[in-house]
Design a protein around this motif. Structure first.
Motif, short mmCIF file in Angstrom:
data_model
loop_
_atom_site.label_atom_id
_atom_site.label_comp_id
_atom_site.label_asym_id
_atom_site.label_seq_id
_atom_site.Cartn_x
_atom_site.Cartn_y
_atom_site.Cartn_z
N MET A 15 -2.75 10.71 10.78
CA MET A 15 -2.77 11.50 9.55
C MET A 15 -2.78 10.62 8.30
O MET A 15 -3.15 11.07 7.22
CB MET A 15 -1.56 12.45 9.51
N ILE A 16 -2.37 9.36 8.44
CA ILE A 16 -2.39 8.44 7.31
C ILE A 16 -3.72 7.69 7.35
O ILE A 16 -3.98 6.90 8.27
CB ILE A 16 -1.21 7.47 7.37
N LYS A 17 -4.57 7.93 6.39
CA LYS A 17 -5.91 7.39 6.38
C LYS A 17 -5.98 6.08 5.60
O LYS A 17 -5.24 5.86 4.64
CB LYS A 17 -6.89 8.40 5.75
N GLU A 18 -6.89 5.21 6.02
CA GLU A 18 -7.11 3.95 5.33
C GLU A 18 -7.76 4.20 3.98
O GLU A 18 -8.66 5.04 3.85
CB GLU A 18 -7.99 3.04 6.18
N LEU A 19 -7.31 3.46 2.97
CA LEU A 19 -7.83 3.63 1.62
C LEU A 19 -8.89 2.57 1.34
O LEU A 19 -8.68 1.39 1.59
CB LEU A 19 -6.70 3.51 0.59
N ASP A 20 -10.03 3.02 0.81
CA ASP A 20 -11.13 2.11 0.49
C ASP A 20 -11.92 2.72 -0.65
O ASP A 20 -12.81 3.54 -0.45
CB ASP A 20 -12.01 1.88 1.70
N VAL A 21 -11.59 2.31 -1.89
CA VAL A 21 -12.23 2.91 -3.05
C VAL A 21 -13.72 2.59 -3.10
O VAL A 21 -14.53 3.41 -3.56
CB VAL A 21 -11.52 2.45 -4.34
N GLU A 22 -14.11 1.43 -2.59
CA GLU A 22 -15.54 1.08 -2.60
C GLU A 22 -16.33 1.96 -1.65
O GLU A 22 -17.47 2.34 -1.94
CB GLU A 22 -15.71 -0.40 -2.22
#
Length: 286
Positions: A15-22
């Motif tokens: 449920m905790i997703k990896e963050l990747d703004v690009e």
């Protein structure tokens, strides 16, 4: 059993997703380009930094990333393994565990884990360990075990202070808690004792790399003692290889452990305390 996070071996939940703004930015621009082209409008400015549409896409991407981070935080706040502060207090309360004055998150997390395991009837070791831990916030480790030959339950207590040796107040508080009618089973004979059975010195020679500052050597003794208190507990043997690994920090060329020369074994229900740490600077080498 120490005060380390008992859930640290678990991977982050799905449920905790990896963050990747690009990656979000690329998705937004790809979607924008597809919509423009579907409407018959050319869109070939995705790599133009000052294009208004690109700037707007970047703004939206950062906002979406912040929303995803907030969702991650909200998900973690509901898990004992990942929550902290008041969120952890709320989760622990579900298991009838409340934070002691001055208790750290890791210590509360461990007591909550014990509370879950201690629900087994019949006075399992977890039951007594949980009761002992709530007696004093200074407790670093507890081990409850039965005598091999006699019907006696021993509760060994390791302190986070004084090299691990519990003071009289700590032992008295633990004894009062485990002997109470709410904890001790009628047929149990319970004995509370200090876990520390031996205090051993450490002696080692240290070589530094030519570029390493002397401050690297100066803090090794304190770092070694802190690592012992952080990583070990009741039943943990003192291994020369463990000492060498903790002393071999960046900037150290070589470590020669002289004492102990062989593993010092902790008997069941006992703990080893570090005595004097004698480190000798041997010079520098490549």
């Amino acid at each position: 059993m120490t005060t380390a996070n008992p859930f640290s071996h678990l991977p982050p939940p799905e449920m905790i997703k990896e963050l990747d703004v690009e990656a979000i930015r690329a998705e937004v621009l790809a979607d924008m380009k597809a919509r423009f082209q579907a409407a018959g409008i050319p869109f070939d400015v995705e790599n133009t930094a000052y294009e208004p549409a690109v700037i707007q896409a970047e703004i939206n991407s950062f906002r979406e990333n912040r929303i995803r981070a907030a969702i991650n935080d909200a998900a973690a706040a509901n898990l004992i393994a990942f929550s902290n502060g008041s969120d952890l207090d709320q989760g622990a309360t579900f298991y009838d565990v409340t934070r002691l004055a001055g208790e750290s998150d890791d210590a509360l997390r461990l007591r909550t884990s014990l509370a879950i395991k201690a629900r087994s009837p019949g006075g399992a070791s977890y039951w007594y360990a949980l009761a002992a831990r709530r007696a004093d916030v200074r407790i670093r480790d507890v081990d409850a075990f039965e005598d091999v030959f006699l019907p006696i339950i021993y509760i060994s207590v390791l302190s986070s202070e004084a090299g691990g040796v519990p003071d009289a107040a700590m032992l008295d508080a633990v004894n009062a808690e485990v002997q109470s009618d709410q904890v001790r089973l009628l047929n149990d004979t319970v004995v509370v004792q200090s876990a520390v059975s031996q205090t051993l010195p450490v002696k080692a020679g240290i070589w530094l790399l030519p570029s390493a500052p002397m401050a690297t050597f100066d803090r090794l003794a304190d770092e070694l003692r802190a690592a012992w208190e952080r990583e070990t507990g009741i039943g943990f043997d003192l291994e020369p290889s463990w000492i060498e690994a903790r002393l071999h920090v960046p900037g150290v060329k070589r470590v020669q452990v002289e004492v102990p020369s062989a593993p010092a074994v902790a008997a069941p229900g006992t703990a080893i305390a570090l005595g004097d740490i004698d480190l000798t600077f041997k010079g520098r080498d490549y």
